[in-house]
Design an enzyme around this catalytic site. Structure first.
Site, short mmCIF file in Angstrom:
data_model
loop_
_atom_site.label_atom_id
_atom_site.label_comp_id
_atom_site.label_asym_id
_atom_site.label_seq_id
_atom_site.Cartn_x
_atom_site.Cartn_y
_atom_site.Cartn_z
CG ASP A 99 -6.38 -55.06 12.53
OD1 ASP A 99 -7.04 -54.14 13.05
OD2 ASP A 99 -5.90 -56.00 13.18
CG HIS A 251 -8.06 -58.03 8.10
ND1 HIS A 251 -8.68 -59.09 8.74
CD2 HIS A 251 -6.83 -57.92 8.67
CE1 HIS A 251 -7.86 -59.61 9.63
NE2 HIS A 251 -6.72 -58.92 9.61
#
Length: 728
Positions: A99, A251
């Protein structure tokens, strides 16, 4: 003092009378430039989440409206049909998802590890980062990874309107199209978790997302790598249980991700040995690709968007460098002015200081005048009151208002009037020099008054045979109004403090037209006053420097001039000054490579004049641009503090200049307002001058309307005259 210009004839006016007035190019270009600059800054602020960003997070809510099959189902939620569907990843498959990227530092490292271990993943990108780093998104697609949307500015969509949701989706798709030429059907909401965490606020968003054609992807395993818990802990949280399939949340942006990269490098080979496959989502689900190619107009719109974002980032980077440069120049100028002006004051004010034997011989005072009927009597009478022997030569340059007749009717001694057809100020001054009897020549404007001691103080430096010209202390006589007060501050601080500095550096750029003196031999050696530029005073000063003469500043030679009293008149005057200064710098550019006195001035004086009088003022608006930007979109408190810090430095410098000039500090109360309004006008004038120069435009003399407001030096009593001379 300004000179008349020719006007269009009746036929020209008739031809132009039927045409609509157009905005001059020199005005239109600065306006368009400023609009484009602000648009680029706003675009940059939007892409960097400084504008329209919403960092609110919705608190937990009830979940009674979320279907049980969704809460108990898998991480892939498809609400595109009539009935919502929940999908799980098959056993033995791991879908790695990343993300908040792409990040210029960590995304390439993640991609390198995935490529090293022949693994695919899904990158849920934000529109802001995609717009800024499109090459990384293109690499993701080329290397077989899937890309999903993670909104543009990363807001909590449960707090947003449907219009804002549509905007977030469309803008991110636009960025993805521009970066990789594809669209995607995958979406992950910001701040999402597992399907079981779906509540009554997030579920309607998921349904609406499905109506827009997107599949929502949450996760089954959260690595919590953003906490930096350690490589081993990230691996533990990301490893599926009992051979089950999983969607793992990681991430590749948002901070230091070195633990994520190290965890991937260890986890991928270990899990592969256990039989796991690392696929993108549609590969794991055996479904059609989430990507669809974009062509035609939509593709070009995406590329144009990315190009604009890249341009805004680059332009902003250049502006930041420019801001650093102007900050350095402003501070350097302040420091130099304070230090060198103190040195100058200490030198000329020490007890017993003298340029040499007192200069007592008569001098010639030249007053070029064009339509100065309202001012000329005050000017001439102030000269007659001089305590130094002078002859006064008023050169009437084709006046149409009876300027010459007014002077002749005064019947004052030692005053002559020389008439000529309108030929311009340089020609009028040269005509005056040709008619002057004495070797020292004082020049002044027809709207200026001298104190009785001005001429005497002005000519004393000529006791030094090396001095070729002397700059006097020009002051604003009509400073009782706000615009006059602002110019008064500028004259005392900007002009006269500058002249002290340039005196010490031996590179005085300008002898002011209001009060200056020249040695006749210096004028003759450089060919007299030239009409090559609109700043003949700057032009002649530079020429005298290059000829090897010293040019100095006489602080006590005060002259009171009538400053413009309207914005239009001020604009015209400063436009001519700044454009003329650029012309003079360009004319004398060869001094940069010459030897001797000319080379010294060229390598010291011209850079200083160019930096402090042209470059720094041109870049100075960046301070105000970033001030406005910071007030509206940035850290407001720090921005205000920084602005007041700069203002305090300017106020200290101005106060010092006023003390040196023995002026009252009261006008400085308007300094903050001057910085907000007056300075902006000067910026636009200088920018307009640059445009005129770069476009090859021609700027003509413009007559300033005088009101005769300066009748005598402020604070000076009118002295009685006997035979035209002052008496005690």
């Amino acid at each position: 003092m300004a000179i008349r210009t020719s006007r269009p004839g009746p036929q020209a006016r008739a031809r132009g009378g039927s045409r609509r007035r157009r905005v001059p190019l020199r005005l239109l270009v600065p306006l368009l430039f400023l609009i484009a600059l602000m648009a680029m800054l706003l675009l940059r602020g939007y892409v960097h989440s400084e504008i329209l960003a919403d960092h609110r997070i919705s608190p937990e809510a009830a979940a009674d409206k979320v279907p049980d099959e969704i809460k108990d189902g898998g991480p892939v939620i498809d609400t595109r049909g009539d009935e919502p569907q929940s999908l799980t990843v098959p056993d033995g498959h791991v879908v790695l998802t990343f993300d908040d990227g792409p990040d210029p530092e960590w995304t390439p490292k993640v991609l390198d590890v995935l490529k090293k271990h022949d693994a695919h993943a899904v990158f849920f990108v934000t529109g802001t980062m995609t717009s800024r780093y499109p090459d990384l998104v293109e690499r993701m697609v080329e290397e077989g990874h899937e890309v999903g949307l993670h909104t543009f500015n990363h807001p909590d969509l449960s707090l947003q309107s449907k219009e804002r949701i549509d905007w977030e989706l469309s803008q991110t798709q636009l960025a993805l199209t521009g970066a990789a030429g594809v669209r995607t059907s995958l979406f992950r909401p910001p701040y999402s978790s597992q399907a079981a965490a779906m509540d009554n606020k997030s579920w309607p968003v998921t349904e609406y997302i499905g109506d827009r054609g997107y599949i929502t992807v949450v996760n089954t395993a959260d690595s919590e790598d953003w906490r930096k818990p350690g490589v081993s802990e990230i691996i533990r949280r990301s490893t599926p249980k009992d051979g089950k399939g999983a969607v793992v949340l990681m991430h590749d942006s948002g901070g230091d991700r070195h633990q994520t990269v190290q965890a991937l490098d260890r986890m991928l080979p270990d899990l592969k040995k256990q039989g796991y496959e690392f696929d993108n989502l549609t590969e794991a689900l055996d479904a059609p690709s989430a990507h669809s190619p974009v062509t035609g107009l939509e593709l070009w719109k995406g590329k144009a968007w990315v190009l604009l974002v890249q341009a805004s980032d680059k332009i902003t980077g250049v502006l930041v460098v420019g801001l650093a440069i102007v900050g350095f120049l402003v501070i350097a100028r302040f420091v130099m002015m304070l230090v060198l002006s103190a040195i100058h004051a200490r030198k000329v004010r020490r007890r017993g200081f003298a340029w040499g034997p007192p200069v007592t011989e008569p001098v010639s005072v030249l007053v070029p005048a064009y339509n100065e009927a309202k001012c000329i009597e005050n000017t001439v009478r102030s000269l007659v009151a001089s305590d130094h022997p002078i002859e006064i030569i008023v050169v009437d340059d084709g006046s149409t208002d009876g300027t010459a007749r007014i002077v002749e009717s005064l019947g004052l001694p030692n005053v002559r009037v020389v008439r000529q057809l309108n030929a311009g100020k340089p020609a009028a001054l040269n005509r005056g020099v040709a008619n002057a009897r004495y070797d020292i020549i004082v020049m002044m404007d027809g709207d200026t008054v001298f104190e009785p001691t001005t001429v005497r103080e002005l000519v004393q430096p000529f006791a030094d045979p090396r001095v070729g010209a002397v700059a006097g202390n020009a002051k604003v006589g009509n400073k009782d109004k706000l615009i006059g007060s602002w110019q008064h501050i500028e004259y005392v601080m900007g002009f006269n403090l500058d002249r002290r500095m340039y005196d010490v550096l031996q590179c005085m750029p300008t002898i002011p037209g209001a009060v200056g003196a020249f040695r006749r031999s210096a004028l003759e050696r450089v060919g007299g006053m030239s009409d090559d530029t609109l700043a003949e005073d700057t032009d002649i000063t530079m020429a005298i420097h290059r000829d090897g003469w010293k040019v100095v500043y006489a602080e006590n030679a005060r002259a009171w001039t009538e400053a413009p009293e309207t914005v239009q008149q001020l604009w015209s005057q400063r436009y001519r000054w700044s454009y003329g200064t650029m012309q003079a710098i360009w004319k004398h550019r060869r001094a940069l490579v010459e030897r001797g006195p000319s080379g010294r001035f060229g390598r010291v004086g011209l850079p200083f004049v160019s930096l402090f009088m042209v470059v720094a003022p041109l870049l100075a608006p960046l301070i105000d641009v970033f001030l406005i930007y910071g007030l509206v979109f940035g850290p407001t408190g720090k921005t205000i503090l920084a602005w007041f810090g700069v203002l305090a430095i300017q106020a200290a410098c101005a106060a010092y200049a006023f003390v040196l000039d023995k002026e009252k500090l009261t006008p400085l109360l308007s300094l903050p307002l001057q910085q907000i309004l007056y300075r902006q006008l000067m910026y636009v004038v200088l920018l307009q001058s640059w445009i005129t120069a770069l476009t090859g435009g021609r700027l003509r003399w413009q007559k300033l309307r005088r009101k005769g407001g300066v009748q005598a030096p402020p604070g000076a009593a009118q002295q009685p005259l006997v035979d035209g001379r002052p008496v005690a």
